[in-house]
Design a protein around this motif. Structure first.
Motif, PDB file in Angstrom:
ATOM      1  N   ALA A 153       0.817  -1.212   0.000  1.00 19.58           N
ATOM      2  CA  ALA A 153       0.000   0.000   0.000  1.00 19.58           C
ATOM      3  C   ALA A 153       0.856   1.269   0.000  1.00 19.58           C
ATOM      4  O   ALA A 153       0.545   2.248  -0.698  1.00 19.58           O
ATOM      5  CB  ALA A 153      -0.945  -0.011   1.191  1.00 19.58           C
ATOM      6  N   ASP A 154       1.944   1.251   0.777  1.00 22.53           N
ATOM      7  CA  ASP A 154       2.769   2.459   0.863  1.00 22.53           C
ATOM      8  C   ASP A 154       3.676   2.625  -0.353  1.00 22.53           C
ATOM      9  O   ASP A 154       4.252   3.694  -0.569  1.00 22.53           O
ATOM     10  CB  ASP A 154       3.612   2.426   2.138  1.00 22.53           C
ATOM     11  N   VAL A 155       3.818   1.569  -1.154  1.00 25.07           N
ATOM     12  CA  VAL A 155       4.684   1.627  -2.336  1.00 25.07           C
ATOM     13  C   VAL A 155       4.076   2.522  -3.408  1.00 25.07           C
ATOM     14  O   VAL A 155       4.802   3.175  -4.175  1.00 25.07           O
ATOM     15  CB  VAL A 155       4.932   0.205  -2.879  1.00 25.07           C
ATOM     16  N   ILE A 156       2.751   2.567  -3.466  1.00 28.08           N
ATOM     17  CA  ILE A 156       2.074   3.324  -4.520  1.00 28.08           C
ATOM     18  C   ILE A 156       2.515   4.782  -4.526  1.00 28.08           C
ATOM     19  O   ILE A 156       2.941   5.322  -5.548  1.00 28.08           O
ATOM     20  CB  ILE A 156       0.543   3.215  -4.361  1.00 28.08           C
ATOM     21  N   GLY A 157       2.410   5.431  -3.356  1.00 32.82           N
ATOM     22  CA  GLY A 157       2.789   6.838  -3.269  1.00 32.82           C
ATOM     23  C   GLY A 157       4.253   7.069  -3.569  1.00 32.82           C
ATOM     24  O   GLY A 157       4.622   8.068  -4.221  1.00 32.82           O
ATOM     25  N   LYS A 158       5.114   6.165  -3.103  1.00 30.47           N
ATOM     26  CA  LYS A 158       6.547   6.307  -3.337  1.00 30.47           C
ATOM     27  C   LYS A 158       6.883   6.216  -4.819  1.00 30.47           C
ATOM     28  O   LYS A 158       7.732   6.960  -5.332  1.00 30.47           O
ATOM     29  CB  LYS A 158       7.311   5.252  -2.547  1.00 30.47           C
TER      30      LYS A 158
END
Length: 345
Positions: free
Chosen positions: A163-168
């Protein structure tokens, strides 16, 4: 559309002469006429042979069949709503693709876009061609620098641990599409979206149609069977299972089962809860339980109906847990475990 031979297009017309009754006089006149016409035909035939001797006996070339019309190119830009509820626009057909989830990689290859995949995770192992593709980290911790170095036009991810990879990735300028269906119908929709994003809509539609046909066959076989209570183990020490509102939970229901776990999501489960639920069939993924005998030897398990009746079923993880093209094979494995008689086993 299948190509129609030129002869069939021409109609293959055949003609039949009509028979007539003639008088003797008419017959004599006809013979005289035929004699004259025969002589003339002989002269013409001789002239034709002479002409052939001068020009050669080359047969006229058969007309070439018209080529099949090419499939219309997918229209871009394309905008989809992914499984992270994000509106994503794909400006043009992606030529370089990175996939950070094995299920997405399987889908890309199944719809004919595998030759454009330039990066996958170390967890990707199907189809065999992925062995030759550059690895960009593992499933739970992709290497963002390696992803950026691949210079992809689109990156397919999942949600949950990613989930946090998307923004990165978006911060690095990448176009990101999240695929994470929680039902079989959702898998169908996700494959359609991958087809839209890659421009392989026709191939994706065909794949989904084939999957639905297989799922329908399974549903027909278990339709008249009584629902069988079941539990599925996806982790051990501590014991973890799939409850309602999960892909595995949906597969159990579609396979003719009744999941004894009512809680939503992937949850921990105690031995006491398991003994109380007492499922008729104990399902377990192979990475969690290597074989039925090992499960039967666990403390307290000897009292379970599934263990007593020899109904501990070990499932292939990649077939039942990856929301991709092979999920219907996983559905069949579960259905066979719940209703072996319906499949002649």
């Amino acid at each position: 559309m299948p190509r129609i031979p030129a002869a069939r297009r021409a109609g293959l017309l055949s003609f039949r002469g009509a028979s007539k009754t003639r008088s003797r006089k008419e017959t004599r006149m006809t013979r005289t006429t035929r004699t004259t016409r025969g002589a003339l035909a002989a002269l013409l035939f001789a002239a034709a042979l002479a002409a052939l001797a001068l020009t050669g006996c080359t047969q006229p070339a058969a007309p070439e069949a018209a080529p099949e019309p090419a499939a219309p190119a997918a229209a871009f830009p394309v905008t989809i709503t992914d499984d992270a509820s994000r509106s994503v626009t794909i400006a043009a057909r992606p030529e370089k693709i990175v996939s950070l989830a094995p299920a997405n990689t399987e889908t890309l290859f199944a719809i004919g876009a595998g030759d454009r995949v330039v990066g996958v995770t170390s967890y990707d192992d199907y189809p065999a061609e992925v062995a030759d593709i550059a690895k960009v980290g593992d499933f739970s911790g992709p290497n963002l620098e390696a992803v950026a170095a691949a210079d992809p036009d689109v990156v397919f991810v999942t949600t949950g641990v990613q989930a946090d990879v998307i923004g990165k990735l978006e911060a690095l300028g990448a176009t990101v599409v999240a695929i994470d269906p929680t039902t079989l119908d959702g898998v169908y929709e996700a494959i359609g979206e991958v087809g839209q994003v890659t421009g392989n809509t026709a191939e994706a539609d065909k794949l989904v149609a084939d999957m639905k046909a297989k799922a329908d066959e399974i549903a027909t076989k278990v339709a008249s069977a009584e629902k069988t209570t079941a539990f599925i183990e996806i982790g051990q020490n501590p014991l973890f299972t799939a409850g309602a509102a999960t892909l595995l939970g949906d597969l159990i229901v579609r396979a003719g089962g009744a999941n004894v776990v009512a809680e939503p999501g992937y949850v921990s489960y105690s031995a006491e809860q398991l003994v109380k639920a007492n499922p008729a069939v104990y399902l377990a993924t192979k990475t969690s339980a290597t074989d039925a005998a090992t499960v039967a030897k666990r403390p307290g398990y000897d009292g379970l109906a599934a263990v007593k009746d020899g109904r501990v079923v070990i499932l292939e993880d990649n077939l039942v847990s990856r929301p991709g093209p092979r999920i219907v094979e996983g559905l069949e494995q579960i259905a066979v475990g719940l209703h072996p008689d319906a499949f002649g086993q």
